[in-house]
Scaffold this active site. Structure first.
Site, mmCIF file in Angstrom:
data_model
loop_
_atom_site.group_PDB
_atom_site.id
_atom_site.type_symbol
_atom_site.label_atom_id
_atom_site.label_comp_id
_atom_site.label_asym_id
_atom_site.label_seq_id
_atom_site.Cartn_x
_atom_site.Cartn_y
_atom_site.Cartn_z
ATOM 1 C CG ASP A 112 -98.588 73.496 49.721
ATOM 2 O OD1 ASP A 112 -97.523 72.598 49.261
ATOM 3 O OD2 ASP A 112 -98.457 74.731 50.161
ATOM 4 C CE LYS A 126 -98.732 69.765 43.466
ATOM 5 N NZ LYS A 126 -99.152 70.933 44.449
ATOM 6 N N GLY A 134 -93.067 70.627 48.151
ATOM 7 C CA GLY A 134 -93.048 69.747 49.474
ATOM 8 C C GLY A 134 -94.171 68.846 49.598
ATOM 9 C CG HIS A 135 -95.041 66.614 46.936
ATOM 10 N ND1 HIS A 135 -94.651 66.389 45.716
ATOM 11 C CD2 HIS A 135 -95.396 68.025 46.681
ATOM 12 C CE1 HIS A 135 -94.725 67.384 44.674
ATOM 13 N NE2 HIS A 135 -95.148 68.239 45.451
ATOM 14 C CD GLN A 148 -93.593 73.980 42.285
ATOM 15 O OE1 GLN A 148 -93.217 73.863 40.954
ATOM 16 N NE2 GLN A 148 -92.972 73.487 43.112
HETATM 17 P P1 GDP Z 1 -98.712 68.737 47.827
HETATM 18 O O1 GDP Z 1 -97.709 69.757 47.804
HETATM 19 O O2 GDP Z 1 -99.638 69.019 46.870
HETATM 20 O O3 GDP Z 1 -98.123 67.531 47.884
HETATM 21 O O4 GDP Z 1 -99.544 69.057 49.375
HETATM 22 P P2 GDP Z 1 -98.915 69.001 50.731
HETATM 23 O O5 GDP Z 1 -98.261 67.671 50.783
HETATM 24 O O6 GDP Z 1 -97.792 70.072 50.770
HETATM 25 O O7 GDP Z 1 -100.039 69.582 51.601
HETATM 26 C C1 GDP Z 1 -101.215 68.842 51.736
HETATM 27 C C2 GDP Z 1 -101.172 68.305 53.182
HETATM 28 O O8 GDP Z 1 -102.510 68.154 53.530
HETATM 29 C C3 GDP Z 1 -100.294 67.041 53.733
HETATM 30 O O9 GDP Z 1 -99.732 67.468 54.728
HETATM 31 C C4 GDP Z 1 -101.298 66.127 53.475
HETATM 32 O O10 GDP Z 1 -100.913 65.090 54.346
HETATM 33 C C5 GDP Z 1 -102.650 66.640 53.930
HETATM 34 N N1 GDP Z 1 -103.658 65.883 53.292
HETATM 35 C C6 GDP Z 1 -103.732 65.552 51.962
HETATM 36 N N2 GDP Z 1 -105.014 65.145 51.621
HETATM 37 C C7 GDP Z 1 -105.828 65.161 52.837
HETATM 38 C C8 GDP Z 1 -107.015 65.244 53.116
HETATM 39 O O11 GDP Z 1 -107.722 64.630 52.339
HETATM 40 N N3 GDP Z 1 -107.347 65.401 54.650
HETATM 41 C C9 GDP Z 1 -106.681 66.155 55.386
HETATM 42 N N4 GDP Z 1 -107.029 66.598 56.506
HETATM 43 N N5 GDP Z 1 -105.080 66.220 55.177
HETATM 44 C C10 GDP Z 1 -104.895 65.789 53.951
HETATM 45 P P1 IMO Z 2 -95.723 72.031 46.142
HETATM 46 O O1 IMO Z 2 -95.478 71.204 45.124
HETATM 47 C C1 IMO Z 2 -96.919 76.196 47.356
HETATM 48 C C2 IMO Z 2 -94.319 79.528 45.887
HETATM 49 C C3 IMO Z 2 -93.656 80.161 46.916
HETATM 50 C C4 IMO Z 2 -93.812 81.330 46.329
HETATM 51 C C5 IMO Z 2 -93.737 81.182 44.771
HETATM 52 C C6 IMO Z 2 -92.106 81.166 44.214
HETATM 53 O O2 IMO Z 2 -95.620 71.694 47.342
HETATM 54 O O3 IMO Z 2 -97.436 72.381 45.730
HETATM 55 P P2 IMO Z 2 -90.137 79.504 44.234
HETATM 56 O O4 IMO Z 2 -89.302 79.076 45.395
HETATM 57 O O5 IMO Z 2 -90.777 78.427 43.209
HETATM 58 O O6 IMO Z 2 -89.275 80.597 43.262
HETATM 59 O O7 IMO Z 2 -91.285 80.508 44.920
HETATM 60 O O8 IMO Z 2 -94.262 79.945 44.675
HETATM 61 N N1 IMO Z 2 -94.617 78.082 45.836
HETATM 62 C C7 IMO Z 2 -95.091 76.850 46.350
HETATM 63 N N2 IMO Z 2 -96.293 77.275 47.162
HETATM 64 N N3 IMO Z 2 -96.637 74.876 47.026
HETATM 65 C C8 IMO Z 2 -95.512 74.590 46.350
HETATM 66 O O9 IMO Z 2 -94.913 73.579 45.770
HETATM 67 C C9 IMO Z 2 -94.600 75.757 46.098
HETATM 68 N N4 IMO Z 2 -93.480 75.822 45.175
HETATM 69 C C10 IMO Z 2 -93.153 77.095 45.091
HETATM 70 O O10 IMO Z 2 -94.342 80.036 48.142
HETATM 71 O O11 IMO Z 2 -94.926 82.170 46.366
HETATM 72 MG MG MG Z 3 -96.677 71.206 49.179
#
Ligand code: GDP
Ligand code: IMO
Ligand code: MG
Length: 432
Positions: free
Chosen positions: A13, A16, A40-41, A226
């Site tokens: 999270d 990415k 989840g992106h 991840q």
């Molecule tokens: P990922 O799993 O690495 O793709 O990250 P996620 O999408 O799960 O979580 C990142 C969250 O932060 C998302 O809701 C993005 O829209 C948000 N985000 C990404 N870059 C920035 C930033 O520079 N500032 C803020 N405030 N939010 C951001």
């Molecule tokens: P993105 O790509 C954050 C965490 C779960 C749990 C552990 C194992 O959005 O960054 P799993 O279902 O993979 O067996 O769970 O890994 N986890 C993540 N945490 N971002 C993710 O993906 C994750 N994918 C798995 O919360 O702790």
């Molecule tokens: Mg994510």
């Protein structure tokens, strides 16, 4: 000019999806190489939000080819649902812009159930991982156990029944032991044939396609899911996911040699978050954590769970720089720190009275390390939406420079909001 691999340098999270989407303008092909719909992106483009789990984040850009590599575990029903959801948002996903490795492993309903059953049982004994309950771990177990059903099996209804029987011999024994009813052959056969017509047209020997792309000089962007601390080998085991999330996996998980991996871009949040159980030395279970969580909207895209929040941990990110061979980082969510009087950064640990500069592998030691902090001055001006380095307050620049020094890697990109274009380019990973 080489290809670029994007990896998470913390516990996932990191942002990415946003960065892959931004970078994919410069790429021809975007490839996922591990994980599944546990990812989840979120991408935000001109105010419209797109949530992706299994599809590579490049899929939203017209004219780009998205690839799901062999290292990914694919839940076929989740994939169909995601394709339909994106279709409703005006993004057409067809075999023209998405290809799936024929040798990618499938996640079935019995994997999801097993994941949930184990987590429920572990809750009672206090040993749960806090998985996303998507069946990721059980599906990878079957892959390594050499009994998995793969994408190409969807195309062959003659050989599929024997593969289902083989898988069920294992799973039904397991289920009997857990006091669960057995799963019938028909249930799995129907589950798979219900989606096979839809998915078979996407299947391809992806290693071959990527080899052709390479020969044509196409630019390839590998999208990791991840993060490094969730890597099965390099993470906080057993509180990890079931795949290698590090950059080296980009080659094995797509069918290209290690030479295909050029620039390694580590996506790094300006503070730290984690979802699920496990050690988190700089966690702030207090008003600081609350501030970061609220301001950063730290709720999981996949499960809606609240993410745990804490200060930036330079020890862990420096470790990720080494484990991935990170060339440069994309620092995200700097804006979330706006308004804090002071900001702490973890620069080392104390373990049993001794100073150390890395996270030990043992679970016991990971739980015992005490962070050593350095305190930096915060800034009052806003960084939200900054698109030029010169727009940043002096203290914010100082914070970024200090992080670079501590992790021993330069900042290539800086992100200042969820919006695609609120991104500062310092060094172009495709032109390094
Ligand atoms: P990922 O799993 O690495 O793709 O990250 P996620 O999408 O799960 O979580 C990142 C969250 O932060 C998302 O809701 C993005 O829209 C948000 N985000 C990404 N870059 C920035 C930033 O520079 N500032 C803020 N405030 N939010 C951001
Ligand atoms: P993105 O790509 C954050 C965490 C779960 C749990 C552990 C194992 O959005 O960054 P799993 O279902 O993979 O067996 O769970 O890994 N986890 C993540 N945490 N971002 C993710 O993906 C994750 N994918 C798995 O919360 O702790
Ligand atoms: Mg994510």
């Amino acid at each position: 000019m080489g290809n670029v691999v994007v990896v998470g340098s913390q516990w996932g999270d990191e942002g990415k999806g946003k960065i892959v989407d931004w970078l994919s303008e410069r790429a021809d092909v975007v490839v996922r190489f591990q994980g599944g719909h546990n990812a989840g992106h979120t991408l935000v483009i001109d105010g419209v939000s797109y949530k992706l789990s299994l599809l590579p984040s490049g899929v939203v850009r017209p004219g780009k080819l998205a690839i799901i590599g062999n290292g990914v575990v694919v839940d076929p029903h989740a994939l169909v649902a995601e394709i339909e959801r994106l279709g409703q948002q005006g993004v057409e996903v067809t075999p023209q812009n998405l290809r799936i490795a024929e040798n990618a492993t499938l996640i079935l309903s019995l994997h999801r159930e097993l994941d949930g059953l184990r987590e429920d049982a572990a809750s009672n004994s206090g040993t749960k991982i806090g998985t996303t309950r998507r069946g990721i771990g059980p599906a990878y177990e079957d892959k390594v156990g050499r009994r998995a059903i793969r994408m190409l099996d969807l195309a062959n209804k003659e050989t599929l029944p024997a593969k289902i029987d083989r898988l069920l011999t294992h799973h039904n024994a397991l289920r009997r032991g857990l006091g669960q009813p057995e799963v019938s052959h028909e249930t799995i056969f129907e589950e798979l044939t219900a989606v096979s017509d839809m998915l078979v047209p996407f299947i391809e020997p992806v290693w071959r396609l990527l080899d052709q792309m390479k020969r044509k000089g196409k630019r390839i962007l590998f999208e990791g899911a991840q993060g490094t601390l969730l890597d099965i080998d390099h993470g906080t085991y057993p509180f990890v996911t079931s795949s290698n999330t590090v950059a080296g996996q980009a080659a094995a998980g797509s069918g290209m040699g290690p030479g295909a991996v050029g620039y390694v871009l580590g996506i790094t949040k300006a503070y730290t978050t984690r979802v699920g159980e496990g050690p988190f030395p700089t966690e702030q279970d207090n008003e600081v954590g609350q501030f970061l969580g609220e301001k950063g909207h730290e709720f999981g895209t996949v499960t809606g769970r609240q993410r745990r929040c804490g200060w930036f941990d330079a020890v862990l990110v420096r470790q990720a720089v080494a484990a991935n061979g990170i060339t440069g980082i994309a620092l995200t969510k700097l804006d979330v720190l706006d308004g804090l009087d002071e900001i702490k950064v973890c620069i080392g640990y104390e373990l049993d009275g001794k100073r150390i500069d890395y996270l030990p592998a043992s679970q016991g030691a990971q739980a015992r390390v005490v962070p050593v902090y350095e305190t930096l001055e915060g800034w009052k001006d806003t960084t939200v939406g900054a698109r030029h380095w010169g727009d940043l307050p002096a203290q914010a620049v100082k914070y970024v420079r200090q992080i670079e020094e501590l992790i021993e890697a330069p900042v290539a990109l800086l992100s200042t909001s969820p919006e695609r274009e609120d991104t500062i380019l310092v060094q172009d990973p495709f032109h390094d």
